[in-house]
Every structure is written in C-alpha cells, then in structure tokens.
Write a protein that holds these residues in place. Sequence first.
Motif, PDB file in Angstrom:
ATOM      1  N   TRP A 122      -2.385   1.351  15.506  1.00  0.00           N
ATOM      2  CA  TRP A 122      -0.979   0.921  15.428  1.00  0.00           C
ATOM      3  C   TRP A 122      -0.684  -0.150  16.472  1.00  0.00           C
ATOM      4  O   TRP A 122      -0.025  -1.155  16.189  1.00  0.00           O
ATOM      5  CB  TRP A 122      -0.068   2.142  15.618  1.00  0.00           C
ATOM      6  N   LEU A 123      -1.156   0.036  17.693  1.00  0.00           N
ATOM      7  CA  LEU A 123      -0.944  -0.951  18.753  1.00  0.00           C
ATOM      8  C   LEU A 123      -1.588  -2.292  18.393  1.00  0.00           C
ATOM      9  O   LEU A 123      -0.991  -3.355  18.598  1.00  0.00           O
ATOM     10  CB  LEU A 123      -1.528  -0.431  20.069  1.00  0.00           C
ATOM     11  N   MET A 142       0.848  -1.194   0.000  1.00  0.00           N
ATOM     12  CA  MET A 142       0.000   0.000   0.000  1.00  0.00           C
ATOM     13  C   MET A 142       0.883   1.244   0.000  1.00  0.00           C
ATOM     14  O   MET A 142       1.785   1.375   0.820  1.00  0.00           O
ATOM     15  CB  MET A 142      -0.908   0.018   1.238  1.00  0.00           C
ATOM     16  N   GLY A 143       0.650   2.164  -0.916  1.00  0.00           N
ATOM     17  CA  GLY A 143       1.413   3.393  -0.982  1.00  0.00           C
ATOM     18  C   GLY A 143       1.126   4.283   0.201  1.00  0.00           C
ATOM     19  O   GLY A 143       0.103   4.170   0.863  1.00  0.00           O
ATOM     20  N   HIS A 144       2.064   5.212   0.461  1.00  0.00           N
ATOM     21  CA  HIS A 144       1.915   6.079   1.619  1.00  0.00           C
ATOM     22  C   HIS A 144       0.695   6.977   1.500  1.00  0.00           C
ATOM     23  O   HIS A 144       0.059   7.312   2.498  1.00  0.00           O
ATOM     24  CB  HIS A 144       3.185   6.912   1.809  1.00  0.00           C
ATOM     25  N   GLY A 145       0.369   7.400   0.255  1.00  0.00           N
ATOM     26  CA  GLY A 145      -0.843   8.201   0.057  1.00  0.00           C
ATOM     27  C   GLY A 145      -2.077   7.437   0.489  1.00  0.00           C
ATOM     28  O   GLY A 145      -2.999   7.997   1.095  1.00  0.00           O
ATOM     29  N   ASN A 146      -2.096   6.140   0.162  1.00  0.00           N
ATOM     30  CA  ASN A 146      -3.224   5.293   0.547  1.00  0.00           C
ATOM     31  C   ASN A 146      -3.299   5.101   2.060  1.00  0.00           C
ATOM     32  O   ASN A 146      -4.387   4.934   2.612  1.00  0.00           O
ATOM     33  CB  ASN A 146      -3.113   3.931  -0.147  1.00  0.00           C
ATOM     34  N   VAL A 147      -2.159   5.112   2.741  1.00  0.00           N
ATOM     35  CA  VAL A 147      -2.147   4.995   4.197  1.00  0.00           C
ATOM     36  C   VAL A 147      -2.859   6.201   4.810  1.00  0.00           C
ATOM     37  O   VAL A 147      -3.658   6.068   5.742  1.00  0.00           O
ATOM     38  CB  VAL A 147      -0.702   4.892   4.734  1.00  0.00           C
ATOM     39  N   TRP A 148      -2.592   7.374   4.299  1.00  0.00           N
ATOM     40  CA  TRP A 148      -3.257   8.588   4.788  1.00  0.00           C
ATOM     41  C   TRP A 148      -4.760   8.519   4.527  1.00  0.00           C
ATOM     42  O   TRP A 148      -5.567   8.837   5.406  1.00  0.00           O
ATOM     43  CB  TRP A 148      -2.639   9.815   4.123  1.00  0.00           C
ATOM     44  N   GLU A 149      -5.124   8.089   3.339  1.00  0.00           N
ATOM     45  CA  GLU A 149      -6.552   7.978   2.998  1.00  0.00           C
ATOM     46  C   GLU A 149      -7.238   6.943   3.881  1.00  0.00           C
ATOM     47  O   GLU A 149      -8.374   7.151   4.338  1.00  0.00           O
ATOM     48  CB  GLU A 149      -6.724   7.598   1.521  1.00  0.00           C
ATOM     49  N   LYS A 150      -6.559   5.844   4.151  1.00  0.00           N
ATOM     50  CA  LYS A 150      -7.121   4.822   5.034  1.00  0.00           C
ATOM     51  C   LYS A 150      -7.300   5.377   6.439  1.00  0.00           C
ATOM     52  O   LYS A 150      -8.312   5.116   7.113  1.00  0.00           O
ATOM     53  CB  LYS A 150      -6.189   3.597   5.058  1.00  0.00           C
ATOM     54  N   THR A 161      10.550  -0.773  21.647  1.00  0.00           N
ATOM     55  CA  THR A 161      11.306  -1.304  20.508  1.00  0.00           C
ATOM     56  C   THR A 161      10.552  -1.061  19.210  1.00  0.00           C
ATOM     57  O   THR A 161      11.127  -0.597  18.211  1.00  0.00           O
ATOM     58  CB  THR A 161      11.575  -2.816  20.687  1.00  0.00           C
ATOM     59  N   LYS A 162       9.264  -1.364  19.210  1.00  0.00           N
ATOM     60  CA  LYS A 162       8.467  -1.187  17.997  1.00  0.00           C
ATOM     61  C   LYS A 162       8.265   0.299  17.677  1.00  0.00           C
ATOM     62  O   LYS A 162       8.171   0.680  16.507  1.00  0.00           O
ATOM     63  CB  LYS A 162       7.123  -1.900  18.136  1.00  0.00           C
ATOM     64  N   MET A 163       8.193   1.139  18.701  1.00  0.00           N
ATOM     65  CA  MET A 163       8.112   2.588  18.456  1.00  0.00           C
ATOM     66  C   MET A 163       9.385   3.081  17.761  1.00  0.00           C
ATOM     67  O   MET A 163       9.324   3.872  16.819  1.00  0.00           O
ATOM     68  CB  MET A 163       7.909   3.340  19.771  1.00  0.00           C
ATOM     69  N   ALA A 164      10.529   2.617  18.244  1.00  0.00           N
ATOM     70  CA  ALA A 164      11.806   3.011  17.633  1.00  0.00           C
ATOM     71  C   ALA A 164      11.889   2.533  16.189  1.00  0.00           C
ATOM     72  O   ALA A 164      12.395   3.245  15.305  1.00  0.00           O
ATOM     73  CB  ALA A 164      12.966   2.457  18.456  1.00  0.00           C
ATOM     74  N   GLN A 165      11.389   1.335  15.933  1.00  0.00           N
ATOM     75  CA  GLN A 165      11.381   0.805  14.567  1.00  0.00           C
ATOM     76  C   GLN A 165      10.472   1.631  13.663  1.00  0.00           C
ATOM     77  O   GLN A 165      10.802   1.875  12.495  1.00  0.00           O
ATOM     78  CB  GLN A 165      10.932  -0.656  14.581  1.00  0.00           C
ATOM     79  N   GLN A 166       9.344   2.078  14.209  1.00  0.00           N
ATOM     80  CA  GLN A 166       8.409   2.870  13.424  1.00  0.00           C
ATOM     81  C   GLN A 166       9.051   4.180  12.961  1.00  0.00           C
ATOM     82  O   GLN A 166       8.726   4.706  11.885  1.00  0.00           O
ATOM     83  CB  GLN A 166       7.164   3.189  14.262  1.00  0.00           C
ATOM     84  N   LEU A 167       9.970   4.707  13.747  1.00  0.00           N
ATOM     85  CA  LEU A 167      10.637   5.967  13.389  1.00  0.00           C
ATOM     86  C   LEU A 167      11.497   5.841  12.146  1.00  0.00           C
ATOM     87  O   LEU A 167      11.875   6.849  11.535  1.00  0.00           O
ATOM     88  CB  LEU A 167      11.497   6.442  14.566  1.00  0.00           C
ATOM     89  N   GLN A 168      11.822   4.604  11.765  1.00  0.00           N
ATOM     90  CA  GLN A 168      12.622   4.395  10.562  1.00  0.00           C
ATOM     91  C   GLN A 168      11.782   4.449   9.290  1.00  0.00           C
ATOM     92  O   GLN A 168      12.309   4.401   8.181  1.00  0.00           O
ATOM     93  CB  GLN A 168      13.340   3.036  10.643  1.00  0.00           C
ATOM     94  N   SER A 169      10.478   4.557   9.463  1.00  0.00           N
ATOM     95  CA  SER A 169       9.557   4.601   8.322  1.00  0.00           C
ATOM     96  C   SER A 169       8.717   5.867   8.394  1.00  0.00           C
ATOM     97  O   SER A 169       8.654   6.523   9.434  1.00  0.00           O
ATOM     98  CB  SER A 169       8.655   3.371   8.334  1.00  0.00           C
ATOM     99  N   THR A 170       8.103   6.230   7.282  1.00  0.00           N
ATOM    100  CA  THR A 170       7.184   7.371   7.299  1.00  0.00           C
ATOM    101  C   THR A 170       5.849   6.905   7.871  1.00  0.00           C
ATOM    102  O   THR A 170       5.501   5.723   7.820  1.00  0.00           O
ATOM    103  CB  THR A 170       6.964   7.930   5.894  1.00  0.00           C
ATOM    104  N   PHE A 171       5.090   7.843   8.418  1.00  0.00           N
ATOM    105  CA  PHE A 171       3.815   7.501   9.013  1.00  0.00           C
ATOM    106  C   PHE A 171       2.702   7.489   7.973  1.00  0.00           C
ATOM    107  O   PHE A 171       1.804   6.667   8.027  1.00  0.00           O
ATOM    108  CB  PHE A 171       3.489   8.488  10.144  1.00  0.00           C
ATOM    109  N   PHE A 172       2.760   8.399   7.031  1.00  0.00           N
ATOM    110  CA  PHE A 172       1.725   8.466   5.977  1.00  0.00           C
ATOM    111  C   PHE A 172       2.402   8.631   4.619  1.00  0.00           C
ATOM    112  O   PHE A 172       3.487   9.191   4.522  1.00  0.00           O
ATOM    113  CB  PHE A 172       0.786   9.652   6.221  1.00  0.00           C
ATOM    114  N   GLU A 191       1.314  17.726   9.144  1.00  0.00           N
ATOM    115  CA  GLU A 191       1.273  18.006  10.582  1.00  0.00           C
ATOM    116  C   GLU A 191       1.031  16.730  11.385  1.00  0.00           C
ATOM    117  O   GLU A 191       1.661  16.504  12.429  1.00  0.00           O
ATOM    118  CB  GLU A 191       0.186  19.040  10.896  1.00  0.00           C
ATOM    119  N   CYS A 192       0.113  15.879  10.915  1.00  0.00           N
ATOM    120  CA  CYS A 192      -0.162  14.627  11.616  1.00  0.00           C
ATOM    121  C   CYS A 192       1.062  13.724  11.615  1.00  0.00           C
ATOM    122  O   CYS A 192       1.393  13.101  12.637  1.00  0.00           O
ATOM    123  CB  CYS A 192      -1.350  13.908  10.972  1.00  0.00           C
TER     124      CYS A 192
END
Length: 320
Positions: A161-162, A1-9, A309-320, A229-230
């Motif tokens: 996310w949790l 799923m593309g990042h644009g689709n993540v935001w839309e979801k 640990t999973k929070m730190a891993q998430q920082l290596q990726s974009t959120f949306f 911003e989000c």
Amino acid sequence: MGHGNVWEKFLLDVKEADRLKSLSNERVINDLKEGLSVKNIDSTIYEFGSRIVGVANSNSDLDLYVDIANINFISILQPETVRSNHNKIFSAIKWNYSKWAIVDNLSSVSCPIIIAKHKSTGLMCDISSSSPMAVYQNFLVIYLFEIQPIARYMVIYVRAWLKKHGLDGFRSHIIILMVIFFLQIRGKLPAIKKLQDGLSPNLYPFTMHFVNYDLAHFNMSEIPINKKECSDVLFDFFKYYSTFNFSQVAVCCYIGMEKTFKERRFCLPDRFQDTLSHEAADVMIYDFINVAENIAASINGLQLNDLQTKMAQQLQSTFF
C-alpha cells in the motif's frame, strides 16, 4: 479490478513472500564464504531481513550479516574495528569478482554496508558486519509472526500500500514496529518487556534474547486469517494511525502501551536512561531492542501528514 480480485491478488503476494522465505540461499552464502576463507577471515554468516521474516517481494534484497571471528554476538565493536572488518569483507568480495559485482560501498556510515550482486542468482545483497542487532530483531519478529500470523499479512499489505501511494521513508522495519505495536494495543500481542522478564542483558545494555511463550500464556488468542478478519483488522489499523499523535506518543513495542515521550522514560530499564534522547521528533518509533533509538527520526511532518491523509482516504474504501 473487483474487490474479490484484490483479495486474490493479496493472497498471491503472501504466497510469493512465502516462496522467497523458503528459498535456499546456500549458494550465495557459500560464495561469500569462499572469498572470506581465501583472505583468511574466520566468520559466520547470518541471513536476515524481509526475505527471512516472510514479508518480501521479488525486488527485495537479501541481507547478510558477517560475524568476523564469531565475537560480535557477545561484544560491541569499536569504530576502528568496524572499519577494519568492513574493509576486509570488501576486499574478499572484490577478489571474488567472478561470483560478485560490487554495486556500492557505503563505508562512511555508522553501520557500513556493501551492496553487491551475486552473479549466478542475480540476487542483490546488503552485506554488513558492524552489529548483530538486526539478526536478533529478526528472531523476535519471526517469533511474533508465528504466534500471531495475521501480523505478517498486515505488514505485506501495508508495504504494498505504501509503495502504491508513493509514501517513501517508511521502511520495512518501521512498518513491522507499527503493526506489532497496534496489535499490542489491541491486546493481541504481548509487550516485549514481558518476553524478557528476568533476563539479563547479553550484549550490554541490550537484552537480545527472549522467552518463547505462546499467546495463551498472556490470555490472548490468535486472530483467524480470512478475508473479513484481514479487512477488519486493516481498517482498524489505518483508523488508529490516521489520527495517531506521533509527535507526542511514542510507538514503543518494548512497553506495548501508549506513553508520551516523557512518560516513556520511566517505563524503560535504568541501564538505558543515560542514552535516551531528550528531544522529541515529528515521528517517534522506537526499536524492539535498542529502545533508545528512534528509527523514524528522519521522517518529517510533511511525510507524516501525507501518510495520515492517505490513510484517512483509504478508510472511505473497502480493503478487499
């Protein structure tokens, strides 16, 4: 799923939470009242929980608080009264079997709950009568979400996310407290004590009411809600808590500042000093109103390590 689709979801998740919040639960409440009335139980019913504050998903239960004889908003009930009221409500729901199916009766816990399915709507309901605390908490959460709307968006994201990462134990109220505390630390929401300055306890020792100031009163401003911003505020949130020292620093929205476990005692009203625990825990997250209660006491070091640990891993990726 593309990042644009993540935001839309994500926006669809917000839209669904909005829809669930706007739904009328009048039929459910009326059917509960029907059984109570037949059993001659005078009461007022209040809705609360994730559906009411606007962070729910389609699997979320409806929480209902039954104030029997309309006295529990002004007095703390004795254990025997709590048990008696719980049994009365259980009997009323059981009597009205054409409208309700009882799933579980958690009568032995300190705050008894009846889990029942409302047959015509299919809604699962958690019905309690022991304390109005959660109802007052909802009033406060709704107010905070209204003055800083991005807080609600953050809670919706973090809840999903949790669940995605299988991080059990971090229930909605804990997430809400973590989000609000983070925004307080960043100067985007006021400390709860500032909303209660000059107010006397209305259910001693608890002060459950507050003043509805806007953000401008605290020289604060609303964070715009858009994709950038989000993403930025969530990145900051995950970064903050990925290294947060939960065993030494208390997440306490009443104070709204980082204080160690020992320092926190001196920042709380005198009326709570006799009820404060002298023991620290792996995770210390304190309630808005019952500031002596660590609602995260059951979370252990392994669960916390998994979260961070999973929070730190998430920082290596974009959120949306």
